[in-house]
Write a protein that holds these residues in place. Sequence first.
Motif, mmCIF file in Angstrom:
data_model
loop_
_atom_site.group_PDB
_atom_site.id
_atom_site.type_symbol
_atom_site.label_atom_id
_atom_site.label_comp_id
_atom_site.label_asym_id
_atom_site.label_seq_id
_atom_site.Cartn_x
_atom_site.Cartn_y
_atom_site.Cartn_z
ATOM 1 N N ARG A 205 37.693 36.827 35.008
ATOM 2 C CA ARG A 205 38.850 36.860 35.881
ATOM 3 C C ARG A 205 38.398 36.821 37.329
ATOM 4 O O ARG A 205 37.348 37.359 37.683
ATOM 5 C CB ARG A 205 39.680 38.127 35.652
ATOM 6 C CG ARG A 205 38.989 39.432 36.026
ATOM 7 C CD ARG A 205 39.915 40.624 35.762
ATOM 8 N NE ARG A 205 41.062 40.637 36.655
ATOM 9 C CZ ARG A 205 41.120 41.315 37.797
ATOM 10 N NH1 ARG A 205 40.074 42.021 38.189
ATOM 11 N NH2 ARG A 205 42.212 41.295 38.529
ATOM 12 N N ARG A 206 39.175 36.170 38.142
ATOM 13 C CA ARG A 206 38.890 36.151 39.573
ATOM 14 C C ARG A 206 39.379 37.455 40.182
ATOM 15 O O ARG A 206 40.264 38.107 39.663
ATOM 16 C CB ARG A 206 39.578 34.952 40.211
ATOM 17 C CG ARG A 206 38.930 33.642 39.821
ATOM 18 C CD ARG A 206 39.771 32.467 40.243
ATOM 19 N NE ARG A 206 40.998 32.355 39.453
ATOM 20 C CZ ARG A 206 41.850 31.343 39.548
ATOM 21 N NH1 ARG A 206 41.604 30.363 40.397
ATOM 22 N NH2 ARG A 206 42.933 31.310 38.804
ATOM 23 N N GLY A 207 38.792 37.841 41.278
ATOM 24 C CA GLY A 207 39.167 39.077 41.923
ATOM 25 C C GLY A 207 38.004 40.024 41.978
ATOM 26 O O GLY A 207 36.868 39.646 41.674
ATOM 27 N N THR A 208 38.300 41.256 42.371
ATOM 28 C CA THR A 208 37.226 42.218 42.572
ATOM 29 C C THR A 208 37.389 43.496 41.760
ATOM 30 O O THR A 208 36.479 44.309 41.713
ATOM 31 C CB THR A 208 37.129 42.610 44.058
ATOM 32 O OG1 THR A 208 38.393 43.144 44.470
ATOM 33 C CG2 THR A 208 36.784 41.410 44.908
ATOM 34 N N GLY A 209 38.517 43.672 41.122
ATOM 35 C CA GLY A 209 38.747 44.932 40.429
ATOM 36 C C GLY A 209 38.375 44.884 38.966
ATOM 37 O O GLY A 209 38.738 43.965 38.230
ATOM 38 N N LEU A 210 37.637 45.903 38.536
ATOM 39 C CA LEU A 210 37.353 46.032 37.117
ATOM 40 C C LEU A 210 38.619 46.507 36.419
ATOM 41 O O LEU A 210 39.274 47.441 36.871
ATOM 42 C CB LEU A 210 36.234 47.053 36.881
ATOM 43 C CG LEU A 210 34.823 46.617 37.265
ATOM 44 C CD1 LEU A 210 33.856 47.778 37.108
ATOM 45 C CD2 LEU A 210 34.373 45.440 36.438
ATOM 46 N N THR A 211 38.930 45.887 35.322
ATOM 47 C CA THR A 211 40.122 46.289 34.587
ATOM 48 C C THR A 211 39.899 46.076 33.099
ATOM 49 O O THR A 211 39.279 45.099 32.687
ATOM 50 C CB THR A 211 41.349 45.488 35.039
ATOM 51 O OG1 THR A 211 42.455 45.822 34.182
ATOM 52 C CG2 THR A 211 41.116 43.989 34.942
ATOM 53 N N PRO A 212 40.395 46.974 32.278
ATOM 54 C CA PRO A 212 40.310 46.789 30.826
ATOM 55 C C PRO A 212 41.503 46.020 30.260
ATOM 56 O O PRO A 212 41.602 45.847 29.050
ATOM 57 C CB PRO A 212 40.302 48.217 30.311
ATOM 58 C CG PRO A 212 41.174 48.941 31.291
ATOM 59 C CD PRO A 212 40.909 48.289 32.626
#
Length: 124
Positions: free
Chosen positions: A99-106
Amino acid sequence: QVQLVESGGGLEQPGGSLRLSCAASGRIFSSAIMGWFRQAPGKEREFVAGISISGLRRNYADSAKDRFTISRDNAKNTVYLQMNSLKLEDTAVYYCAARRGTGLTPMEGEYEYWGQGTQVTVSS
């Protein structure tokens, strides 16, 4: 276009280890959060681990903590999942996602690109 290709799955005994790889094509890899998910038979796909663009930040599902390690090699456009102390319940198809972006997410829905998956079977 982005393509993610997983490899390294197979049959392993309980307590054994496997190392999954995910090779990415396209320009996204150097600016993408990468994640590993898995889907066991009859169950929904679930988050396993994620890694930031730099590789300095990582997050894990509780089931993966202390046993699995996610890493990445940006020069090779590849992300890895080292799985140790495998359990029967680790049997699943493992998917690489980006995924593009900077936040880690589950959150599965936050990932834009997916590989076809690689089968991991843990059995005695």
